[in-house]
Scaffold this active site. Structure first.
Site, PDB file in Angstrom:
ATOM      1  N   HIS A 183      82.123 114.614  35.206  1.00 36.85           N
ATOM      2  CA  HIS A 183      81.541 114.175  36.254  1.00 36.85           C
ATOM      3  C   HIS A 183      82.359 113.651  37.625  1.00 36.85           C
ATOM      4  O   HIS A 183      83.408 112.902  37.426  1.00 36.85           O
ATOM      5  CB  HIS A 183      80.805 112.824  35.755  1.00 36.85           C
ATOM      6  CG  HIS A 183      79.697 111.981  36.384  1.00 36.85           C
ATOM      7  ND1 HIS A 183      79.330 110.949  36.272  1.00 36.85           N
ATOM      8  CD2 HIS A 183      79.423 112.221  37.999  1.00 36.85           C
ATOM      9  CE1 HIS A 183      78.436 110.430  37.202  1.00 36.85           C
ATOM     10  NE2 HIS A 183      78.645 111.515  38.179  1.00 36.85           N
TER      11      HIS A 183
ATOM     12  N   ASP B 167      85.509 112.811  30.943  1.00 43.53           N
ATOM     13  CA  ASP B 167      86.048 111.984  32.274  1.00 43.53           C
ATOM     14  C   ASP B 167      86.960 110.747  31.819  1.00 43.53           C
ATOM     15  O   ASP B 167      87.877 110.342  32.759  1.00 43.53           O
ATOM     16  CB  ASP B 167      84.652 111.128  32.588  1.00 43.53           C
ATOM     17  CG  ASP B 167      83.419 112.030  33.168  1.00 43.53           C
ATOM     18  OD1 ASP B 167      83.978 113.318  33.295  1.00 43.53           O
ATOM     19  OD2 ASP B 167      82.439 111.724  33.428  1.00 43.53           O
TER      20      ASP B 167
ATOM     21  N   GLY C  98      81.066 111.642  25.484  1.00 37.38           N
ATOM     22  CA  GLY C  98      82.123 111.378  26.081  1.00 37.38           C
ATOM     23  C   GLY C  98      82.958 110.363  25.385  1.00 37.38           C
ATOM     24  O   GLY C  98      84.008 110.336  24.579  1.00 37.38           O
ATOM     25  N   HIS C  99      82.440 109.043  25.988  1.00 40.70           N
ATOM     26  CA  HIS C  99      83.475 107.857  25.787  1.00 40.70           C
ATOM     27  C   HIS C  99      83.879 107.594  24.623  1.00 40.70           C
ATOM     28  O   HIS C  99      84.996 107.263  24.064  1.00 40.70           O
ATOM     29  CB  HIS C  99      82.491 106.833  26.465  1.00 40.70           C
ATOM     30  CG  HIS C  99      83.448 105.561  26.587  1.00 40.70           C
ATOM     31  ND1 HIS C  99      83.267 104.386  25.636  1.00 40.70           N
ATOM     32  CD2 HIS C  99      84.201 105.014  27.500  1.00 40.70           C
ATOM     33  CE1 HIS C  99      84.225 103.332  25.932  1.00 40.70           C
ATOM     34  NE2 HIS C  99      84.750 103.698  26.903  1.00 40.70           N
TER      35      HIS C  99
ATOM     36  N   THR D 282      78.909 102.738  34.388  1.00 44.31           N
ATOM     37  CA  THR D 282      78.416 104.082  33.748  1.00 44.31           C
ATOM     38  C   THR D 282      77.037 104.328  34.451  1.00 44.31           C
ATOM     39  O   THR D 282      76.301 103.537  34.936  1.00 44.31           O
ATOM     40  CB  THR D 282      78.613 104.149  32.282  1.00 44.31           C
ATOM     41  OG1 THR D 282      78.415 105.333  31.924  1.00 44.31           O
ATOM     42  CG2 THR D 282      77.693 103.361  31.740  1.00 44.31           C
TER      43      THR D 282
ATOM     44  N   ASN E 157      82.649 115.707  26.915  1.00 43.80           N
ATOM     45  CA  ASN E 157      82.906 114.888  28.342  1.00 43.80           C
ATOM     46  C   ASN E 157      84.134 114.501  28.098  1.00 43.80           C
ATOM     47  O   ASN E 157      84.429 113.361  27.568  1.00 43.80           O
ATOM     48  CB  ASN E 157      81.799 114.002  28.528  1.00 43.80           C
ATOM     49  CG  ASN E 157      81.814 113.218  30.106  1.00 43.80           C
ATOM     50  OD1 ASN E 157      82.910 112.925  30.397  1.00 43.80           O
ATOM     51  ND2 ASN E 157      80.891 113.088  30.717  1.00 43.80           N
TER      52      ASN E 157
ATOM     53  N   ARG F 248      97.109 104.247  35.830  1.00 42.37           N
ATOM     54  CA  ARG F 248      98.518 104.204  36.029  1.00 42.37           C
ATOM     55  C   ARG F 248      98.945 105.005  37.270  1.00 42.37           C
ATOM     56  O   ARG F 248      99.962 105.024  37.796  1.00 42.37           O
ATOM     57  CB  ARG F 248      99.469 104.666  34.607  1.00 42.37           C
ATOM     58  CG  ARG F 248      99.488 103.549  34.017  1.00 42.37           C
ATOM     59  CD  ARG F 248     100.492 102.396  34.310  1.00 42.37           C
ATOM     60  NE  ARG F 248     100.244 101.103  33.083  1.00 42.37           N
ATOM     61  CZ  ARG F 248     101.352 101.109  32.472  1.00 42.37           C
ATOM     62  NH1 ARG F 248     102.271 101.956  32.216  1.00 42.37           N
ATOM     63  NH2 ARG F 248     101.403 100.218  31.771  1.00 42.37           N
TER      64      ARG F 248
ATOM     65  N   GLY G 269      76.567 107.191  25.484  1.00 39.81           N
ATOM     66  CA  GLY G 269      76.436 106.352  24.413  1.00 39.81           C
ATOM     67  C   GLY G 269      76.713 106.753  22.801  1.00 39.81           C
ATOM     68  O   GLY G 269      76.714 105.603  22.241  1.00 39.81           O
TER      69      GLY G 269
ATOM     70  N   HIS H 170      87.189 108.673  38.038  1.00 39.40           N
ATOM     71  CA  HIS H 170      87.873 109.370  37.004  1.00 39.40           C
ATOM     72  C   HIS H 170      88.180 110.762  37.352  1.00 39.40           C
ATOM     73  O   HIS H 170      89.248 110.992  37.985  1.00 39.40           O
ATOM     74  CB  HIS H 170      87.322 109.060  35.757  1.00 39.40           C
ATOM     75  CG  HIS H 170      85.642 109.166  35.570  1.00 39.40           C
ATOM     76  ND1 HIS H 170      84.906 110.286  36.199  1.00 39.40           N
ATOM     77  CD2 HIS H 170      84.877 108.178  35.375  1.00 39.40           C
ATOM     78  CE1 HIS H 170      83.793 109.755  35.994  1.00 39.40           C
ATOM     79  NE2 HIS H 170      83.482 108.748  35.419  1.00 39.40           N
TER      80      HIS H 170
HETATM   81  N1  PXP Z   1      75.502 112.901  29.644  1.00 42.34           N
HETATM   82  C1  PXP Z   1      75.456 112.554  30.985  1.00 42.34           C
HETATM   83  C2  PXP Z   1      74.692 112.976  31.782  1.00 42.34           C
HETATM   84  C3  PXP Z   1      76.338 111.441  31.257  1.00 42.34           C
HETATM   85  O1  PXP Z   1      76.250 111.087  32.654  1.00 42.34           O
HETATM   86  C4  PXP Z   1      77.198 110.969  30.369  1.00 42.34           C
HETATM   87  C5  PXP Z   1      78.381 110.053  30.993  1.00 42.34           C
HETATM   88  O2  PXP Z   1      79.109 110.508  31.909  1.00 42.34           O
HETATM   89  C6  PXP Z   1      77.288 111.533  29.153  1.00 42.34           C
HETATM   90  C7  PXP Z   1      76.377 112.514  28.788  1.00 42.34           C
HETATM   91  C8  PXP Z   1      78.212 110.944  28.064  1.00 42.34           C
HETATM   92  O3  PXP Z   1      77.971 109.734  27.936  1.00 42.34           O
HETATM   93  P1  PXP Z   1      79.288 108.962  26.770  1.00 42.34           P
HETATM   94  O4  PXP Z   1      80.423 109.086  27.688  1.00 42.34           O
HETATM   95  O5  PXP Z   1      78.622 107.530  26.970  1.00 42.34           O
HETATM   96  O6  PXP Z   1      79.253 109.799  25.751  1.00 42.34           O
END
Ligand code: PXP
Length: 246
Positions: free
Chosen positions: A44, A10, A217-218, A101, A8, A19, A196, A51
């Protein structure tokens, strides 16, 4: 088959938007993730465009060779964008403007008739429709009943309990995710998981036999600051494979 890793991107856009300029470019991150062996890219498009923006989705569709998993709320606006964009997969998530989130899963059981009608044109357009839900059996059964192809189980609570040091609570949550994944697979749903996940929390989720894909993602984008995106993805992949005994 190898468990898939969807990356991900995002929060590359979050950093760009801080910025208001053009960098870091989420498309560049997606291409780097592709080169590092990601099986798919997740993005997303939030209602408030905090984002990812519409132009990012179009640019991602043009640039990447791996599937795009388009995350969105079940609104008319997003349905029209998805039907125009024709991504490989659409993942429906609940969305609240005030949240930082995606905090919980979609209430499929409480909104079955609307969601059945909502996903039909997406499915007809060739998208694999995934519903982001908690592990409650009622939600999983409702997802199967309305004809979703995939459920993505929300691992955020499991990760939060781990971070809080509540290991008993975390293990209870893990057991519920394990039985939810088994139920979903028994009902013919493809099972994904995410939210997460980090190097510390990924192994027990990756080890759930019916979980075919993780979306992360994060943490990967955060870790990219220190070790680079490619190495972060490679390490995550290695830990997933080790957890599955592969
Ligand atoms: N899966 C879904 C459906 C999500 O909404 C998200 C967050 O956008 C993620 C996975 C990824 O989560 P994270 O960014 O915490 O890894």
């Amino acid at each position: 088959m190898q468990q898939r890793l969807g990356v991900n991107i995002d929060h590359v856009a979050t950093l760009r938007n801080a910025r208001g300029g053009a960098y870091p470019d989420p498309v560049r991150a997606a291409l780097m993730a592709q080169d590092a062996g990601a099986d798919g890219i997740t993005a997303h498009l939030r209602e408030d465009r905090r984002h990812i923006r519409d132009a990012d989705i179009a640019a991602l569709m043009d640039a990447i060779d791996i599937p795009l998993n388009f995350e969105m709320a079940a609104t008319d606006e997003m349905q029209a964008i998805a039907l125009r964009t024709r991504p490989h997969a659409v993942c429906l998530v609940p969305e609240k403007r005030q949240e930082r989130t995606t905090e919980g899963g979609l209430d499929v059981a409480g909104d079955q008739a609307r969601l059945r009608d909502y996903i039909a044109p997406l499915r007809d357009a060739g998208a694999r429709v995934s519903l982001f839900i908690g592990h409650e059996p009622a939600q999983i059964e409702a997802a199967a009943a309305i004809g979703a192809a995939v459920v993505e189980l929300h691992t955020g609570h499991y990760c939060d309990l781990h971070a809080a040091g509540d290991f008993a609570g975390r293990d209870t949550e893990l057991a519920a995710l394990q039985s939810g994944a088994a139920l979903a697979a028994d009902l013919g749903l493809e099972v994904h998981a995410g939210h997460g996940l980090s190097f510390e929390t990924v192994a027990p989720i990756a080890a759930i036999p019916s979980v075919m894909e993780l979306n992360i993602g994060h943490f990967l984008i955060s870790e990219a600051v220190f070790m680079g995106l490619g190495p972060a993805i490679a390490q995550m992949r290695a830990q997933m494979q080790a957890a599955r005994g592969a």
